[in-house]
Motif scaffolding. Structure first.
Motif, PDB file in Angstrom:
ATOM      1  N   GLN A   7      57.145  62.944  57.658  1.00  0.00           N
ATOM      2  CA  GLN A   7      57.919  61.461  57.360  1.00  0.00           C
ATOM      3  C   GLN A   7      57.399  60.515  58.158  1.00  0.00           C
ATOM      4  O   GLN A   7      57.431  60.497  59.382  1.00  0.00           O
ATOM      5  N   MET A   8      56.968  59.131  57.739  1.00  0.00           N
ATOM      6  CA  MET A   8      56.643  58.213  58.603  1.00  0.00           C
ATOM      7  C   MET A   8      56.838  56.822  58.006  1.00  0.00           C
ATOM      8  O   MET A   8      56.991  56.821  56.652  1.00  0.00           O
ATOM      9  N   THR A   9      57.011  55.976  58.877  1.00  0.00           N
ATOM     10  CA  THR A   9      56.992  54.581  58.387  1.00  0.00           C
ATOM     11  C   THR A   9      55.981  53.774  59.126  1.00  0.00           C
ATOM     12  O   THR A   9      55.876  54.041  60.514  1.00  0.00           O
ATOM     13  N   VAL A  10      55.097  53.014  58.690  1.00  0.00           N
ATOM     14  CA  VAL A  10      54.069  52.420  59.288  1.00  0.00           C
ATOM     15  C   VAL A  10      54.400  50.682  58.885  1.00  0.00           C
ATOM     16  O   VAL A  10      54.533  50.329  57.520  1.00  0.00           O
ATOM     17  N   VAL A  11      54.463  49.997  60.202  1.00  0.00           N
ATOM     18  CA  VAL A  11      54.663  48.491  59.765  1.00  0.00           C
ATOM     19  C   VAL A  11      53.387  47.946  60.217  1.00  0.00           C
ATOM     20  O   VAL A  11      52.913  48.047  61.356  1.00  0.00           O
TER      21      VAL A  11
END
Length: 124
Positions: free
Chosen positions: A56-60
């Motif tokens: 699970q990841m968030t890339v900004v």
């Protein structure tokens, strides 16, 4: 570690253009990643442990935010894993690597289309 992998599965992949005005009033998103495992089966007779790796990841990025959840079933050959903590850091990285590659591929293609310019190469 000898692995037999099944195909990666994209549970979720979401692209959002950044809304900096909204972020001024609310909390801005933060880049982060988490890898989890689910032990599925321990075949004592054949010495095979089956588990699911979940990334699970968030890339900004300056222009966008990516949220993704990618998973993959893997079968560890010749070894029974009773608890996830038995896996070393290099083994965890080996299990997660194809999932990170999938996020990179998806992001490159989606950003190429969405931004109408060469795709963004993520570096992990």
């Amino acid at each position: 570690m000898e692995l037999k992998r099944e195909k990666e599965f994209v549970n979720q992949y979401h692209y959002n253009a950044r809304n900096l005005e909204w972020e001024k009033e609310h909390e801005a998103p933060k880049t982060g990643a988490q890898v989890n495992f689910q032990l599925v089966k321990k075949d004592q007779e054949n010495k095979v442990t089956s588990l699911i790796t979940i990334l699970q990841m968030t890339v900004v990025h300056d222009d966008f935010v990516i949220n993704a959840m990618i998973s993959q079933m893997s079968h560890i050959q010749g070894r029974i894993v009773n608890e996830i903590k038995e896996l070393s850091q290099p083994e965890v990285q080996e299990l997660a690597a194809p999932l990170l590659d999938m996020v990179k591929r998806l992001t490159f293609e989606v950003t190429e289309i969405a931004l109408d310019r060469p795709g963004v190469n993520l570096e992990f």
